[in-house]
Enzyme design. Structure first.
Site, mmCIF file in Angstrom:
data_model
loop_
_atom_site.group_PDB
_atom_site.id
_atom_site.type_symbol
_atom_site.label_atom_id
_atom_site.label_comp_id
_atom_site.label_asym_id
_atom_site.label_seq_id
_atom_site.Cartn_x
_atom_site.Cartn_y
_atom_site.Cartn_z
ATOM 1 N N SER A 5 0.941 -1.210 0.071
ATOM 2 C CA SER A 5 0.130 -0.071 0.059
ATOM 3 C C SER A 5 0.778 1.256 0.136
ATOM 4 C CB SER A 5 -1.108 0.113 1.248
ATOM 5 O OG SER A 5 -0.353 -0.126 2.479
ATOM 6 N N CYS A 6 0.611 2.236 -0.709
ATOM 7 C CA CYS A 6 0.895 3.756 -0.416
ATOM 8 C C CYS A 6 2.142 4.099 -1.224
ATOM 9 C CB CYS A 6 0.448 4.161 0.914
ATOM 10 S SG CYS A 6 -1.058 3.846 1.604
ATOM 11 N N ASP A 7 2.197 5.311 -1.750
ATOM 12 C CA ASP A 7 3.403 6.060 -2.083
ATOM 13 C C ASP A 7 2.949 7.327 -1.863
ATOM 14 O OD1 ASP A 7 5.156 4.047 -4.054
ATOM 15 O OD2 ASP A 7 2.952 3.630 -4.335
ATOM 16 N N ASP A 28 -3.817 3.823 -0.674
ATOM 17 C CA ASP A 28 -3.951 2.455 -1.080
ATOM 18 C C ASP A 28 -4.446 1.730 0.169
ATOM 19 O OD1 ASP A 28 -3.437 3.411 -3.350
ATOM 20 O OD2 ASP A 28 -1.086 2.716 -3.170
ATOM 21 N N GLU A 92 2.826 5.551 5.518
ATOM 22 C CA GLU A 92 2.811 4.109 4.781
ATOM 23 C C GLU A 92 3.026 3.113 5.784
ATOM 24 O OE1 GLU A 92 3.136 4.447 1.515
ATOM 25 O OE2 GLU A 92 3.429 6.610 1.213
#
Length: 420
Positions: A5-7, A28, A92
Site C-alpha cells: 500500500s501507498c506511495d 492504497d 505508509e
C-alpha cells in the site's frame, strides 16, 4: 494475504516551479473500504481532557489546529491531511525484523491526525509523533476486519520550508531531514546512513539483537528491514518508478506533475485489485510566509477516474457534506468489543455517485469518455482558479466567503459532470 500500500511524494525548490513545496499521496487501502474527506476546526481544551482515538484514549492538547483529513471512514485518524499552518503528513505501512502484532494502541493513522492537530511546523509534528509513539506505542488492526492486519509506519511530513521522513520500528525510530529537491517513500524502509534524529536507543537495540555489529557504519534500513525481502521487493518497483518520474520532471514539478504520477497504473502507484488507491491528495504550499496553500483531495477510488478538488483554509468552514460518511456513534461495530462483527454502510454521497459513474465508464465507451472529459475539464478549471490565490494570496475578508464551500461546491460540480 500479501498487503502492499501507498506511495507518498514531496518536492521542494529547486525541483519545483514557483518556489513552492508540492506534496502528494495515494492512500492504497482494501478495495471495499470508503475514504472520506473531513474538516475539523481549531479548538481549545481544559487540562485533563482526553481524546478518544481509534482504539485508545490519550491526553488532549490544550489547543488543536484546524485540519482537513482524508481517512478510512471507520477510524479516527487519517491516511493523509494538512493543517491550517500548511503542514502536510502522509503515512505508509512498513514491515521489519521487529514484530508488530502488539495490543491495541495508537495506529499510525492516529499519529498523522495528532501530528497535524498539534504542530505548526514539520519538525514539531515529528516531535509530536515520536513522543506519542514512545509513550503509547502502536498496535491494533489497520483494517476494518478481524484479520489482524498490522504494520509499522513511515511518515512524510512537510511544511513550506522543509520535509522530514520518519520511519518507525515498534517504539524506535529514525528521521531524515529534506531541505531541497524531492523525496518519495513507499512500503519499505528508505533511511540508510543519513539520520538527522533518532530514538536514543535505536542503535543499542539493533546491536543487542545482532542486527548491527556496532563497528560498521550504522544503516537503519539494513539493520531494521524485514529479513524476508519479498514485501520490500514488491514495493521496490513502485518506489523506484516514483523516484524516476520525479527525476524526469526535476526543476519543473507542479501539482499537475504529482497528479499524473498518482494516476500512473503501469508503475503500480495507482493500485488496482484487492488493495486499490482509495483516495488521493496533492498539496501546493507557497514559500511565502503566511500565504495559504491549496490542498486537493479526490475522496473517491482511482485518481484516474476522479477529480482533485481544492480546499483552502479560511474562517467559518463547515463540515464537507458530500464526502462525509454516515456516523454511527457508540453503535459502530468498531467501538464495540469484540470488534468488527459487522460492517455498516459507510458510503458518502460523492462515493455513491462515483460508483455509478465508474460503472458507466466501464460499460459505455462514448458516454464514459465524455464523463472522463468532463472531469478533466473541471479539474483544469479549478487548477487555473487556484493559481490566482497561490500567486496573490488569500484575503480572509474579501476571499473567505467565496472559499468557505470551495471543496463542497467542487464536489457538487463533479457529481453534475457525471451526468452531463
Amino acid at each position: 494475504m500479501f498487503p502492499t500500500s501507498c506511495d507518498t511524494f514531496v518536492a521542494l525548490p529547486p525541483s519545483t516551479e514557483g518556489q513552492r513545496v508540492v506534496f502528494g499521496k495515494n492512500a492504497d487501502r482494501p478495495s471495499d473500504e470508503v475514504q472520506e474527506v473531513v474538516y475539523f476546526r481549531a479548538n481549545d481544551y481544559v487540562p485533563g481532557t482526553k481524546v478518544e482515538c481509534t482504539y485508545i484514549e490519550v491526553e488532549q492538547a490544550a489547543h488543536t489546529h484546524a485540519v482537513v483529513l482524508s481517512r478510512p471512514a471507520w477510524l479516527w485518524g487519517a491516511e493523509m491531511g494538512a493543517n491550517e499552518h500548511q503542514v502536510c503528513i502522509g503515512n505508509e505501512a512498513v514491515w521489519g525484523r521487529e514484530g508488530c502484532d502488539g495490543e491495541e494502541a495508537l495506529l499510525g493513522m492516529d499519529l498523522v491526525r495528532l501530528g497535524l492537530e498539534r504542530a505548526d511546523t514539520a519538525e514539531k509534528a515529528l516531535h509530536v509523533i515520536t513522543d506519542l509513539l514512545e509513550r503509547h506505542g502502536t498496535g491494533g488492526s489497520c483494517m476494518e476486519d478481524n484479520c489482524n492486519f498490522t504494520y509499522h509506519n513511515s511518515f512524510l511530513i512537510a511544511d513550506r520550508t522543509e520535509a522530514w521522513v520518519l520511519e518507525t520500528s515498534g517504539q524506535r525510530w529514525a528521521a531524515e531531514r529534506v531541505t531541497e529537491g524531492f523525496r518519495n517513500i513507499s512500503n519499505e524502509y528508505s533511511i540508510t546512513t543519513r539520520i538527522d534524529k533518532e530514538h536514543p536507543k535505536l542503535r543499542e537495540y539493533a546491536k543487542s539483537q545482532g542486527w548491527w555489529d556496532g563497528v560498521s557504519e550504522f544503516n537503519f534500513a539494513q539493520a531494521y528491514s524485514y529479513m524476508n525481502t519479498a514485501r520490500i521487493e514488491a514495493s521496490d518497483s513502485r518506489y523506484c518508478e516514483g523516484k524516476r518520474m520525479m527525476e524526469n520532471s526535476n526543476g519543473h514539478i507542479t501539482a499537475q506533475t504529482l497528479m499524473e504520477i498518482l494516476r500512473d497504473k503501469k508503475s503500480g502507484i495507482n493500485m488496482e485489485g484487492a488493495f486499490l488507491s482509495a483516495g488521493s491528495m496533492v498539496s501546493v504550499i507557497p514559500g511565502v510566509p503566511g500565504r495559504s496553500g491549496v490542498h486537493y483531495f479526490t475522496a473517491t477510488p482511482d485518481p484516474e477516474r476522479s477529480v482533485f478538488k481544492p480546499f483552502i483554509f479560511v474562517p467559518d468552514i463547515r463540515q464537507l457534506k458530500h464526502t462525509c460518511s454516515p456516523w454511527y456513534g457508540e453503535d459502530d461495530p468498531v467501538k464495540q468489543k469484540p470488534r468488527f462483527k459487522s460492517k455498516p454502510d459507510r458510503k458518502h454521497p460523492l462515493f455513491l455517485k462515483h460508483e455509478v459513474a465508474s460503472a458507466i465508464i466501464e460499460t459505455t465507451k462514448e458516454r464514459g469518455k465524455q464523463i472522463l472529459q468532463n472531469m478533466r475539464d473541471l479539474e483544469k478549471k479549478k487548477l487555473a482558479e487556484m493559481e490566482v490565490f497561490l500567486v496573490k494570496g488569500v484575503d480572509d475578508v474579501d476571499d473567505g466567503p467565496s472559499l468557505v464551500n470551495l471543496f463542497s461546491n467542487t464536489a457538487q460540480e463533479e457529481m453534475e459532470a457525471y451526468s452531463n
